[in-house]
Design a protein around this motif. Structure first.
Motif, short mmCIF file in Angstrom:
data_model
loop_
_atom_site.label_atom_id
_atom_site.label_comp_id
_atom_site.label_asym_id
_atom_site.label_seq_id
_atom_site.Cartn_x
_atom_site.Cartn_y
_atom_site.Cartn_z
N GLU A 93 43.04 73.07 5.85
CA GLU A 93 43.10 74.50 5.55
C GLU A 93 42.63 74.71 4.11
OE1 GLU A 93 46.56 76.21 8.39
OE2 GLU A 93 47.24 75.32 6.52
N LEU A 94 41.61 75.51 3.95
CA LEU A 94 41.02 75.73 2.64
C LEU A 94 41.75 76.81 1.86
CD1 LEU A 94 37.25 75.77 3.70
CD2 LEU A 94 38.66 73.80 3.06
N THR A 95 41.70 76.71 0.55
CA THR A 95 42.15 77.83 -0.25
C THR A 95 41.19 79.00 -0.02
OG1 THR A 95 40.82 77.10 -2.14
CG2 THR A 95 43.10 76.31 -2.03
N ALA A 96 41.67 80.21 -0.21
CA ALA A 96 40.81 81.38 0.04
C ALA A 96 39.56 81.34 -0.82
CB ALA A 96 41.60 82.66 -0.23
N ASN A 97 39.70 80.92 -2.08
CA ASN A 97 38.54 80.86 -2.96
C ASN A 97 37.82 79.52 -2.87
OD1 ASN A 97 40.89 79.76 -4.19
ND2 ASN A 97 39.89 79.78 -6.18
N GLY A 98 38.23 78.68 -1.89
CA GLY A 98 37.54 77.43 -1.67
C GLY A 98 36.50 77.50 -0.57
N LEU A 99 36.61 78.51 0.29
CA LEU A 99 35.73 78.63 1.44
C LEU A 99 34.25 78.60 1.07
CD1 LEU A 99 34.95 79.31 4.36
CD2 LEU A 99 35.52 81.70 3.89
N HIS A 100 33.85 79.39 0.08
CA HIS A 100 32.43 79.51 -0.23
C HIS A 100 31.87 78.24 -0.88
CE1 HIS A 100 34.45 80.93 -3.95
NE2 HIS A 100 33.42 80.42 -4.57
N ARG A 101 32.74 77.28 -1.26
CA ARG A 101 32.24 76.02 -1.81
C ARG A 101 31.61 75.13 -0.74
NH1 ARG A 101 35.89 78.57 -5.61
NH2 ARG A 101 35.35 77.70 -7.66
N PHE A 102 31.88 75.43 0.53
CA PHE A 102 31.44 74.55 1.60
C PHE A 102 30.29 75.11 2.44
CE2 PHE A 102 35.79 73.34 0.61
CZ PHE A 102 35.70 71.96 0.53
N THR A 103 29.83 76.29 2.11
CA THR A 103 28.71 76.86 2.87
C THR A 103 27.97 77.88 2.03
OG1 THR A 103 28.09 78.13 4.83
CG2 THR A 103 30.24 78.59 3.89
N GLN A 104 26.67 77.98 2.27
CA GLN A 104 25.86 79.00 1.61
C GLN A 104 25.80 80.28 2.43
OE1 GLN A 104 22.18 76.86 0.91
NE2 GLN A 104 22.87 76.16 -1.11
N LEU A 105 26.41 80.26 3.61
CA LEU A 105 26.49 81.47 4.43
C LEU A 105 27.41 82.48 3.78
CD1 LEU A 105 26.97 79.97 8.01
CD2 LEU A 105 24.90 81.03 7.11
N SER A 106 27.17 83.75 4.03
CA SER A 106 28.16 84.76 3.66
C SER A 106 29.38 84.57 4.55
CB SER A 106 27.58 86.17 3.86
OG SER A 106 28.62 87.13 3.75
N ALA A 107 30.57 84.60 3.96
CA ALA A 107 31.79 84.41 4.73
C ALA A 107 31.96 85.49 5.79
CB ALA A 107 33.00 84.39 3.80
N ALA A 108 31.32 86.63 5.59
CA ALA A 108 31.40 87.70 6.59
C ALA A 108 30.79 87.27 7.93
CB ALA A 108 30.69 88.95 6.08
N GLU A 109 29.90 86.27 7.89
CA GLU A 109 29.26 85.78 9.12
C GLU A 109 30.19 84.91 9.96
OE1 GLU A 109 25.18 84.32 8.75
OE2 GLU A 109 25.23 84.93 6.65
N ILE A 110 31.27 84.40 9.36
CA ILE A 110 32.14 83.50 10.10
C ILE A 110 33.58 84.00 10.21
CG2 ILE A 110 30.80 81.40 9.65
CD1 ILE A 110 32.64 80.78 7.33
N VAL A 111 33.87 85.20 9.72
CA VAL A 111 35.23 85.73 9.85
C VAL A 111 35.55 85.92 11.33
CG1 VAL A 111 34.55 88.17 9.65
CG2 VAL A 111 36.85 87.47 9.00
N ASN A 112 36.74 85.47 11.75
CA ASN A 112 37.19 85.54 13.14
C ASN A 112 36.26 84.80 14.10
OD1 ASN A 112 39.54 87.06 12.64
ND2 ASN A 112 38.41 88.99 12.76
N LYS A 113 35.58 83.76 13.59
CA LYS A 113 34.66 82.99 14.43
C LYS A 113 34.87 81.49 14.23
CE LYS A 113 31.07 86.57 14.50
NZ LYS A 113 29.69 86.92 14.10
N ILE A 114 34.42 80.73 15.23
CA ILE A 114 34.53 79.27 15.20
C ILE A 114 33.16 78.66 15.47
CG2 ILE A 114 35.63 77.24 16.21
CD1 ILE A 114 37.93 79.03 17.08
N TYR A 115 32.71 77.81 14.56
CA TYR A 115 31.42 77.13 14.72
C TYR A 115 31.63 75.62 14.66
CZ TYR A 115 29.11 81.60 13.73
OH TYR A 115 28.68 82.91 13.76
N SER A 116 30.80 74.88 15.40
CA SER A 116 30.77 73.43 15.25
C SER A 116 30.11 73.09 13.92
CB SER A 116 29.98 72.80 16.40
OG SER A 116 29.71 71.44 16.13
#
Length: 273
Positions: A93-116
């Protein structure tokens, strides 16, 4: 049913809020409601034994064994199910401000979604899954996974001090900081902060504050057997009972009264202290 905590490597500590291994001999408990309330954290879930299925708004989606899933921040409940067989899952489980460290995608693209991981990291993700499948011991698998994540954050090198500070302010006040107060403290417009949060977290500051406030309450809920305690404690977190009931239904799918009568030991195990 065993939940074991893992200490992340130093390079990942700032970006990981909770790191665990869940194991059970017969899959997820069928006598349990298995409702997972949102906690404002994006997650990596590695199903090394048995797959998992999610039920969202009555629709079941199956997630196969030996895959890693990149799950954005959710702001609604989800129910988990699995086959009746030996189950092993690693959760990060990532910290809220840790999410963007792992992807260059906008987080809005993955909210409420699951990707492999293969959807997010392409060939590198496929190579990771293959290496994990060929690694025997669980501790060695965890080592491989952590080393991959360290390489990702070094490669992406994405930081935002404004997001870091804003998230910390909201967390420090248990989500009770109003958006007007946040705007005043940060010195930026609400519109700009909304845009920044949706790009880095996937949700607005108001939604994030609501999740943090609910989690403060829900953690207390999970750590007591008193099913009526909330009737006395809600006013610490909510304006009135009507607001509390509305928020509770939003994040669990049930009224507090109905939820208190349900068996949801699996959903609460992740909040036990």
């Amino acid at each position: 049913m065993i939940l074991r905590q893992i200490t992340p490597k130093p390079e990942l500590t700032k970006f990981i809020d909770n790191f665990w291994v869940f194991e059970n001999d017969v899959g997820l408990p069928t006598e349990d409601s298995r409702v997972i309330a949102p906690n404002g954290k994006a997650k990596f879930i590695y199903t090394y034994l048995n797959g998992l299925s999610t039920i969202d708004c009555g629709i079941q989606t199956d997630h196969k064994e030996q895959d890693i899933f990149f799950i954005g921040i959710w702001n609604k409940p989800v129910t988990l199910v699995s086959k009746n067989s030996i189950t092993g899952t690693v959760g990060i489980e990532l910290t809220a401000n840790g999410l963007h460290r792992f992807t260059q995608l906008s987080a809005a693209e993955i909210v409420n979604k699951i990707y492999s991981f293969t959807d997010i990291y392409g060939a590198a993700g496929r190579e990771l899954l293959e290496r994990l499948a060929n690694t025997g011991k669980l501790d060695d698998k965890i080592e491989v996974l952590q080393n991959f994540l360290i390489r990702i954050i070094r490669m992406i090198d994405r930081n935002n001090l404004l997001i870091d500070h804003s998230v910390q302010l909201i967390k420090n006040t248990s989500g009770l900081l109003t958006i007007n107060q946040l705007v005043k403290r940060m010195g930026y417009s609400r519109r700009y902060l909304d845009m920044l949060f949706k790009d880095h977290l996937g949700i607005s500051p108001k939604t994030y504050a609501g999740l943090i406030r609910f989690q403060e309450f829900y953690t207390r809920w999970a750590n007591t057997d008193d099913k009526k305690f909330y009737q006395e404690d809600i006013y610490e977190m909510y304006y009135d009972q009507a607001q509390f009931i509305k928020e509770f239904k939003k994040y669990t799918g049930y009224s507090p009264r109905n939820y208190a009568q349900m068996k949801n030991d699996f959903g609460k195990i992740f909040y036990k202290k």
